[in-house]
Write a protein that holds these residues in place. Structure first.
Motif, PDB file in Angstrom:
ATOM      1  N   SER A   1      34.630 -28.764  74.290  1.00 23.71           N
ATOM      2  CA  SER A   1      33.462 -29.591  74.620  1.00 23.71           C
ATOM      3  C   SER A   1      33.517 -30.021  76.076  1.00 23.71           C
ATOM      4  CB  SER A   1      33.448 -30.855  73.749  1.00 23.71           C
ATOM      5  OG  SER A   1      33.331 -30.538  72.389  1.00 23.71           O
ATOM      6  N   SER A   2      32.360 -30.422  76.612  1.00 22.69           N
ATOM      7  CA  SER A   2      32.370 -31.010  77.952  1.00 22.69           C
ATOM      8  C   SER A   2      33.084 -32.357  77.874  1.00 22.69           C
ATOM      9  CB  SER A   2      30.948 -31.181  78.478  1.00 22.69           C
ATOM     10  OG  SER A   2      30.213 -32.071  77.672  1.00 22.69           O
TER      11      SER A   2
ATOM     12  N   LYS B   1      27.779 -34.082  76.964  1.00 18.18           N
ATOM     13  CA  LYS B   1      26.573 -33.293  77.224  1.00 18.18           C
ATOM     14  C   LYS B   1      26.577 -31.979  76.444  1.00 18.18           C
ATOM     15  CE  LYS B   1      23.577 -31.824  80.970  1.00 18.18           C
ATOM     16  NZ  LYS B   1      23.335 -31.852  82.385  1.00 18.18           N
ATOM     17  N   LYS B   2      27.748 -31.355  76.351  1.00 10.32           N
ATOM     18  CA  LYS B   2      27.846 -30.088  75.631  1.00 10.32           C
ATOM     19  C   LYS B   2      28.967 -30.182  74.586  1.00 10.32           C
ATOM     20  CE  LYS B   2      25.806 -27.395  79.184  1.00 10.32           C
ATOM     21  NZ  LYS B   2      25.720 -26.264  80.000  1.00 10.32           N
TER      22      LYS B   2
ATOM     23  N   THR C   1      21.817 -29.871  70.185  1.00  8.24           N
ATOM     24  CA  THR C   1      23.013 -30.144  70.989  1.00  8.24           C
ATOM     25  C   THR C   1      24.144 -29.167  70.688  1.00  8.24           C
ATOM     26  OG1 THR C   1      23.907 -31.745  69.388  1.00  8.24           O
ATOM     27  CG2 THR C   1      22.480 -32.614  71.125  1.00  8.24           C
ATOM     28  N   TRP C   2      24.136 -28.616  69.455  1.00  9.12           N
ATOM     29  CA  TRP C   2      25.188 -27.677  69.062  1.00  9.12           C
ATOM     30  C   TRP C   2      24.680 -26.837  67.894  1.00  9.12           C
ATOM     31  CZ3 TRP C   2      27.635 -27.052  64.321  1.00  9.12           C
ATOM     32  CH2 TRP C   2      28.712 -26.153  64.317  1.00  9.12           C
TER      33      TRP C   2
ATOM     34  N   LEU D   1      20.640 -24.022  73.367  1.00 13.24           N
ATOM     35  CA  LEU D   1      20.893 -25.462  73.367  1.00 13.24           C
ATOM     36  C   LEU D   1      19.998 -26.144  74.385  1.00 13.24           C
ATOM     37  CD1 LEU D   1      24.800 -25.419  73.259  1.00 13.24           C
ATOM     38  CD2 LEU D   1      23.199 -25.491  71.336  1.00 13.24           C
TER      39      LEU D   1
END
Length: 196
Positions: A121-122, A132-133, A180-181, A189
């Motif tokens: 993940s970010s 964010k990601k 988001t995912w 996304l």
């Protein structure tokens, strides 16, 4: 009501569409109390005050709050998801200025689930923990819940795909779903799911 076997898992941020619908402006005192509860062991609000914003001729949104950690649902939406909502939290009444007979509820999502893959993940932002990601560990994703919060980003509600789809089915174009995912690596996304 969970994701069906073989169905692609997905997580969304939900917010009101920018169409011609009135939205609720939530009282800042209640919002601060909610934020303290989300980030510490403070008491959650027992009631939230609000007032309608937008043109009077516009319809009132059934999902009228864009705050990431303060989803508000009409009585019809709350009834539409039924007991599934209560599996992840509780409904807190919203007292709307001049809104006698209007039933809206803050969905207080109590379930905090550690399901983020921190390596992929970010990095969470220092100020608020925004991821964010996100990349989720599929085996830890709480697919049986309509929504959940992350320990790294406690001020935002993450919606499982089945619940997001159900709410959109109930409201039509009143809700914007930002992906988001997704378990599907080819899924597109949203580039800035938590921005406006």
């Amino acid at each position: 009501m969970t994701d069906l076997p073989g169905e692609t898992l997905a997580v969304y941020r939900l917010l009101p569409s920018l169409g011609e619908c009135q939205q609720l402006h939530l009282d800042s005192v209640g919002v601060r109390q909610l934020m303290r509860w989300q980030s510490a062991d403070a008491e959650p609000p027992a009631l939230l005050s609000a007032e309608w914003m937008g043109e009077r001729r516009w319809a009132r949104s059934e999902f009228p709050s864009g705050r990431p950690g303060a989803p508000v649902l009409s009585r019809r939406l709350a009834d539409g998801l039924g007991d599934a909502l209560l599996s992840a939290g509780r409904l807190v009444p919203v007292d709307i200025k001049g809104g006698k007979g209007q039933e809206y509820f803050l969905y207080l999502v109590e379930q905090v689930v550690d399901c983020l893959d921190l390596r992929r993940s970010s990095k969470p932002k220092r100020l608020d923990g925004e991821v964010k990601k996100p990349v989720y560990r599929v085996e830890a994703l709480p697919t049986n819940l309509p929504a959940f919060r992350l320990p790294q980003f406690p001020g935002a509600v993450q919606w499982n795909g089945w619940a997001a789809d159900r709410l959109v089915d109930l409201t039509g174009d009143q809700i914007e779903k930002r992906l988001t995912w997704s378990q599907d690596p080819a899924a597109k996304l949203h580039p800035d799911p938590w921005g406006f």
